[in-house]
Motif scaffolding. Structure first.
Motif, PDB file in Angstrom:
ATOM      1  N   MET A 107       0.730  -1.015   0.424  1.00 42.30           N
ATOM      2  CA  MET A 107       0.304   0.055  -0.175  1.00 42.30           C
ATOM      3  C   MET A 107       1.099   1.242  -0.011  1.00 42.30           C
ATOM      4  O   MET A 107      -0.100   2.069   0.078  1.00 42.30           O
ATOM      5  N   LEU A 110       1.295   3.154  -2.888  1.00 41.38           N
ATOM      6  CA  LEU A 110      -0.809   3.310  -3.365  1.00 41.38           C
ATOM      7  C   LEU A 110      -0.318   5.008  -2.438  1.00 41.38           C
ATOM      8  O   LEU A 110      -1.532   5.750  -2.925  1.00 41.38           O
ATOM      9  N   GLU A 113       0.822   7.616  -4.170  1.00 43.04           N
ATOM     10  CA  GLU A 113       0.210   8.971  -4.957  1.00 43.04           C
ATOM     11  C   GLU A 113      -1.402   9.558  -4.819  1.00 43.04           C
ATOM     12  O   GLU A 113      -1.273  10.338  -5.280  1.00 43.04           O
ATOM     13  N   LEU A 284      -8.631   3.699  -3.571  1.00 38.68           N
ATOM     14  CA  LEU A 284      -8.227   1.923  -3.188  1.00 38.68           C
ATOM     15  C   LEU A 284      -8.850   0.889  -3.717  1.00 38.68           C
ATOM     16  O   LEU A 284      -8.034  -0.253  -4.232  1.00 38.68           O
ATOM     17  N   ARG A 287      -7.680   0.609  -7.400  1.00 40.53           N
ATOM     18  CA  ARG A 287      -6.697   0.239  -7.891  1.00 40.53           C
ATOM     19  C   ARG A 287      -6.221  -0.637  -7.535  1.00 40.53           C
ATOM     20  O   ARG A 287      -5.019  -1.604  -8.122  1.00 40.53           O
ATOM     21  N   SER A 291      -5.459  -3.955  -9.845  1.00 36.82           N
ATOM     22  CA  SER A 291      -3.925  -4.614  -9.502  1.00 36.82           C
ATOM     23  C   SER A 291      -3.860  -5.452 -10.458  1.00 36.82           C
ATOM     24  O   SER A 291      -4.443  -6.123 -10.620  1.00 36.82           O
TER      25      SER A 291
END
Length: 295
Positions: A107, A110, A113, A284, A287, A291
């Motif tokens: 994470m 992420l 970002e 989240l 993503r 993923s």
């Protein structure tokens, strides 16, 4: 508090100094407006307005009451505007409880970002395996992996992570043959305490394998590291193993077999969320759901 709406109507009447003009401004019939103000005066026990056919005037009590009501209504309006801004523009401190290993291993990128997309948000993260209390502790959100027990919390599923078998090339060089999940009983397997069986799937076929090994631990990061050091076979989410696979420290074994998927949830105390929390959940979900996995 039941008279708050009538207080707001009283303020509008005084501002307009006319029931007719106030009714036009707030789109309420004059008769309704007059009746609501009369009801307010009755509840207070004092007359607030002198009414004549041509004009209205504040009584002494009305002057005092208007001054107080105007401040209260203005504060309420500002509060609603501020909350509206919170909903529209993500700002403030996002306090989140995150799973330790998954947060560090996967994470972190992420979160970096997300922080770049929303510079108005600052962050306080608590990486802990304990089950935090979202009601009594100052957390906006908790991210948790695995099925969650029934509770009064709101659970939003972010993703389901596929799991696969991995081992280091060095381990496989010296290990016995591995052609089927049943062969795992002759291998060192790294897992969590009391996770004595691995469930593996291939299309419609399912098998349960009683695995064992010298190492049982409650850290995904440590399990991954020990596997890369040739100490056994692991069953991990593809996202967690991706970096080690990319660097050649782990390779997938029995690639046609897949373990049970692991759900990831965002837990909140309420469905009514400020923008900072709502955007974090949406980010989240996008993503993690999109993923790429190593298969």
């Amino acid at each position: 508090m039941e008279h708050l709406n009538d207080m707001a109507l009283f303020v509008e009447v005084v501002k307009a100094m006319s029931f007719r003009r106030a009714s036009e401004a707030i789109a309420i019939p004059t008769s309704t407006l007059s009746r609501r103000i009369s009801s307010l005066e009755k509840a207070i026990g004092l007359r607030l307005l002198h009414r004549t056919t041509r004009k209205i005037e504040l009584t002494e009590a009305g002057i005092i009451y208007y001054d107080r009501c105007r401040r209260i209504i203005e504060e309420a309006r500002l509060a609603h505007e501020q909350l509206g801004e919170m909903l529209a523009q993500p700002t403030g401190v996002l306090r989140a409880s995150l799973p330790v290993d998954f947060a560090v291993i996967y994470m972190s990128a992420l979160i970096a970002e997300f922080s770049q997309q929303y510079p108005g948000i600052s962050f306080e993260f608590d990486l802990t395996p304990r089950r935090v209390d979202l009601v009594t502790e100052p957390f906006d959100i908790a991210i948790r992996m695995g099925e969650q027990p029934d509770s009064n919390l709101i659970a939003r599923q972010l993703a389901t992570l596929p799991t696969y078998l991995y081992a280091s090339p060095k381990y496989l060089e010296n290990a016995s043959e591995l052609q089927h999940p049943d062969d795992l009983i002759r291998h060192e397997c790294l897992g969590f305490p009391k996770s004595g069986q691995w469930v593996l799937h291939q299309d419609s076929e399912m098998t349960e394998v009683a695995v064992s090994g010298r190492f049982a631990l409650n850290s995904v990061g440590m399990i991954r590291r020990l596997a890369s050091l040739a100490l056994g076979i692991v069953l991990l989410p593809a996202q967690v193993a991706a970096e080690e696979v990319a660097q050649g420290r782990l390779i997938q074994v029995l690639p046609q077999w897949q373990g049970n998927t692991i759900p990831v949830y965002a837990l909140t105390e309420t469905r009514l969320l400020p923008a900072k929390t709502q955007r974090f959940i949406e980010f989240l979900r996008e993503r993690l759901g999109n993923s790429k996995t190593t298969t």
